[in-house]
Design a protein around this motif. Sequence first.
Motif, PDB file in Angstrom:
ATOM      1  N   LEU A  76       1.872  20.068  36.449  1.00 43.10           N
ATOM      2  CA  LEU A  76       1.462  18.988  37.332  1.00 43.10           C
ATOM      3  C   LEU A  76       1.797  17.582  36.054  1.00 43.10           C
ATOM      4  CD1 LEU A  76      -1.850  20.548  38.096  1.00 43.10           C
ATOM      5  CD2 LEU A  76      -0.471  19.083  39.358  1.00 43.10           C
ATOM      6  N   SER A  77       2.159  18.179  34.160  1.00 47.02           N
ATOM      7  CA  SER A  77       1.800  17.234  33.089  1.00 47.02           C
ATOM      8  C   SER A  77       3.814  16.361  33.823  1.00 47.02           C
ATOM      9  CB  SER A  77       2.042  17.765  32.075  1.00 47.02           C
ATOM     10  OG  SER A  77       3.027  18.637  31.737  1.00 47.02           O
ATOM     11  N   LEU A  78       3.883  17.018  34.414  1.00 48.61           N
ATOM     12  CA  LEU A  78       5.735  16.922  34.141  1.00 48.61           C
ATOM     13  C   LEU A  78       6.221  15.786  35.660  1.00 48.61           C
ATOM     14  CD1 LEU A  78       7.705  19.784  33.218  1.00 48.61           C
ATOM     15  CD2 LEU A  78       7.202  17.549  31.974  1.00 48.61           C
ATOM     16  N   MET A  79       4.888  15.299  36.334  1.00 45.75           N
ATOM     17  CA  MET A  79       5.145  14.412  37.395  1.00 45.75           C
ATOM     18  C   MET A  79       4.167  12.942  36.841  1.00 45.75           C
ATOM     19  SD  MET A  79       2.769  16.789  40.133  1.00 45.75           S
ATOM     20  CE  MET A  79       3.632  19.030  40.750  1.00 45.75           C
ATOM     21  N   SER A 104       1.106  14.086  25.807  1.00 44.09           N
ATOM     22  CA  SER A 104       0.299  13.016  26.114  1.00 44.09           C
ATOM     23  C   SER A 104      -0.555  12.951  27.167  1.00 44.09           C
ATOM     24  CB  SER A 104       1.258  11.817  26.072  1.00 44.09           C
ATOM     25  OG  SER A 104       1.773  11.539  27.396  1.00 44.09           O
ATOM     26  N   LYS A 105       0.224  14.079  28.004  1.00 46.75           N
ATOM     27  CA  LYS A 105      -1.212  14.295  29.377  1.00 46.75           C
ATOM     28  C   LYS A 105      -1.905  15.471  29.307  1.00 46.75           C
ATOM     29  CE  LYS A 105       1.936  11.846  32.434  1.00 46.75           C
ATOM     30  NZ  LYS A 105       2.572  12.120  33.286  1.00 46.75           N
ATOM     31  N   VAL A 106      -1.442  16.005  28.554  1.00 53.99           N
ATOM     32  CA  VAL A 106      -2.483  17.536  29.053  1.00 53.99           C
ATOM     33  C   VAL A 106      -4.388  17.905  27.152  1.00 53.99           C
ATOM     34  CG1 VAL A 106      -2.325  19.906  28.201  1.00 53.99           C
ATOM     35  CG2 VAL A 106      -0.697  18.907  29.276  1.00 53.99           C
ATOM     36  N   ALA A 107      -4.662  17.900  28.648  1.00 53.99           N
ATOM     37  CA  ALA A 107      -5.811  18.175  27.008  1.00 53.99           C
ATOM     38  C   ALA A 107      -6.809  19.337  27.584  1.00 53.99           C
ATOM     39  CB  ALA A 107      -7.008  16.675  27.769  1.00 53.99           C
ATOM     40  N   LEU A 108      -6.945  20.254  26.221  1.00 50.83           N
ATOM     41  CA  LEU A 108      -8.327  21.227  26.822  1.00 50.83           C
ATOM     42  C   LEU A 108     -10.131  20.768  26.503  1.00 50.83           C
ATOM     43  CD1 LEU A 108      -6.105  23.456  25.361  1.00 50.83           C
ATOM     44  CD2 LEU A 108      -5.675  22.660  27.567  1.00 50.83           C
ATOM     45  N   TRP A 109     -10.809  20.990  27.354  1.00 43.90           N
ATOM     46  CA  TRP A 109     -11.985  21.638  27.231  1.00 43.90           C
ATOM     47  C   TRP A 109     -13.001  22.701  27.246  1.00 43.90           C
ATOM     48  CZ3 TRP A 109     -15.805  18.759  31.365  1.00 43.90           C
ATOM     49  CH2 TRP A 109     -17.345  19.011  30.862  1.00 43.90           C
ATOM     50  N   THR A 110     -12.462  23.025  25.621  1.00 46.28           N
ATOM     51  CA  THR A 110     -12.765  24.033  25.131  1.00 46.28           C
ATOM     52  C   THR A 110     -13.647  25.197  24.257  1.00 46.28           C
ATOM     53  OG1 THR A 110     -12.593  23.305  22.957  1.00 46.28           O
ATOM     54  CG2 THR A 110     -10.555  24.156  24.187  1.00 46.28           C
ATOM     55  N   THR A 111     -14.376  25.599  24.847  1.00 44.48           N
ATOM     56  CA  THR A 111     -15.914  26.385  24.170  1.00 44.48           C
ATOM     57  C   THR A 111     -15.731  27.585  23.492  1.00 44.48           C
ATOM     58  OG1 THR A 111     -16.542  25.952  26.810  1.00 44.48           O
ATOM     59  CG2 THR A 111     -18.332  26.712  25.282  1.00 44.48           C
ATOM     60  N   PHE A 112     -16.696  27.795  22.524  1.00 45.78           N
ATOM     61  CA  PHE A 112     -16.458  28.531  21.773  1.00 45.78           C
ATOM     62  C   PHE A 112     -17.838  29.819  21.836  1.00 45.78           C
ATOM     63  CE2 PHE A 112     -18.047  30.437  16.624  1.00 45.78           C
ATOM     64  CZ  PHE A 112     -17.917  30.623  16.687  1.00 45.78           C
ATOM     65  N   HIS A 113     -17.405  31.134  22.478  1.00 42.78           N
ATOM     66  CA  HIS A 113     -18.224  31.520  21.808  1.00 42.78           C
ATOM     67  C   HIS A 113     -18.320  32.850  20.849  1.00 42.78           C
ATOM     68  CE1 HIS A 113     -17.984  30.537  26.289  1.00 42.78           C
ATOM     69  NE2 HIS A 113     -17.628  30.241  25.970  1.00 42.78           N
ATOM     70  N   PRO A 114     -19.524  32.529  20.126  1.00 46.24           N
ATOM     71  CA  PRO A 114     -19.818  33.223  18.428  1.00 46.24           C
ATOM     72  C   PRO A 114     -19.578  34.673  19.251  1.00 46.24           C
ATOM     73  CG  PRO A 114     -20.645  31.089  18.770  1.00 46.24           C
ATOM     74  CD  PRO A 114     -20.321  31.684  20.024  1.00 46.24           C
ATOM     75  N   SER A 115     -20.366  35.326  20.374  1.00 44.48           N
ATOM     76  CA  SER A 115     -20.442  36.429  19.983  1.00 44.48           C
ATOM     77  C   SER A 115     -18.858  36.999  20.611  1.00 44.48           C
ATOM     78  CB  SER A 115     -21.811  36.813  21.443  1.00 44.48           C
ATOM     79  OG  SER A 115     -21.054  36.455  23.003  1.00 44.48           O
ATOM     80  N   GLN A 116     -17.849  36.077  20.971  1.00 42.35           N
ATOM     81  CA  GLN A 116     -17.380  37.293  21.631  1.00 42.35           C
ATOM     82  C   GLN A 116     -16.219  36.929  20.938  1.00 42.35           C
ATOM     83  OE1 GLN A 116     -17.414  38.448  24.933  1.00 42.35           O
ATOM     84  NE2 GLN A 116     -19.146  38.438  23.864  1.00 42.35           N
ATOM     85  N   VAL A 117     -15.496  35.679  20.414  1.00 41.62           N
ATOM     86  CA  VAL A 117     -14.558  35.905  19.158  1.00 41.62           C
ATOM     87  C   VAL A 117     -14.811  34.957  17.609  1.00 41.62           C
ATOM     88  CG1 VAL A 117     -14.571  33.297  19.871  1.00 41.62           C
ATOM     89  CG2 VAL A 117     -12.022  34.493  19.292  1.00 41.62           C
ATOM     90  N   ASN A 118     -13.695  35.753  16.584  1.00 43.81           N
ATOM     91  CA  ASN A 118     -14.268  35.038  15.407  1.00 43.81           C
ATOM     92  C   ASN A 118     -14.114  33.194  14.963  1.00 43.81           C
ATOM     93  OD1 ASN A 118     -13.285  34.503  12.631  1.00 43.81           O
ATOM     94  ND2 ASN A 118     -14.508  36.614  12.575  1.00 43.81           N
ATOM     95  N   ARG A 119     -14.706  32.691  14.269  1.00 46.27           N
ATOM     96  CA  ARG A 119     -14.992  31.201  14.385  1.00 46.27           C
ATOM     97  C   ARG A 119     -13.710  31.377  13.202  1.00 46.27           C
ATOM     98  NH1 ARG A 119     -18.526  31.244  11.315  1.00 46.27           N
ATOM     99  NH2 ARG A 119     -17.709  29.951   9.188  1.00 46.27           N
TER     100      ARG A 119
END
Length: 276
Positions: A76-79, A104-119
């Motif tokens: 999709l980013s290459l279209m 330049s077209k890709v973006a991430l909406w990221t979420t940190f879950h402290p109970s699941q992954v080390n900071r």
Amino acid sequence: MKILYRGPLSSCNYACHYCPFAKAKESRESLKRDQQALLRFIDWVRGQTVEPIGILFTPWGEALIRRWYQKAIIDLSLMAHVKKVAIQTNLSCRLDWLERCDKSKVALWTTFHPSQVNRVRFLGQCQALDQQGIAYSVGMVCLKEHFNDIALLRRELRPEVYLWINAYQTDYYTQTERDYFKSIDPLFNAIPHQSKGRRCQTGETVVTIDGDGDVRRCHFVKELIGNIYSGDMTLKPRLCPNQICDCHIGYVHLNDLGLDEVFGEGILERQLKMTN
């Protein structure tokens, strides 16, 4: 036009206690059905060259651990007519595939879950995105046991990265706590928006599309307004039929809130314009 796509995928590699998809697994048949639906959607997007398109994937669970979502974002980013492709993710996947995208077209909406992954590990993933030049936001669900993690994360992220905070429940916080979290996230809001009868861009310039191609104005209004594969999608100004809207991907499009101006080009990945 902005599209929120949610296929049949409904599984996750994390086990957050408040999430119905925690550690959910799917059969090979279910995963294959999701992959085929996604491929069909990409083929449809490929043919929609009349106007610019922005796409946000909002899966039930974690999608980027699946190779077909990684390839979808690359393709999709290459279209030329796709101006932005973003996805909600816990950032647990490998990130080397991003090198094949138009960054330049890709973006991430990221979420940190402290109970699941080390900071430290999560921040390492953020630093990898920084090195690759990928736009992103970071967020957390604001549980009381994670208050300290929110403060530390804000201190350790680059100042330019928006740290958004999702309220867990309406009556969960004291006024002092609300004020504190507003100092970190100026848009922190624990009170649902009264939306009934208010003008909203969903159904006009923003739509949601599911794996069957059915089109709805947003994830929270069940009424169908068309199907992309039958070619009968009807876009027009609409008023919200729901009493309240308490999810960002819904109320961010309420006209009178003016949040499209606040987020600007970062609206799909939830990144404030002032920090872009």
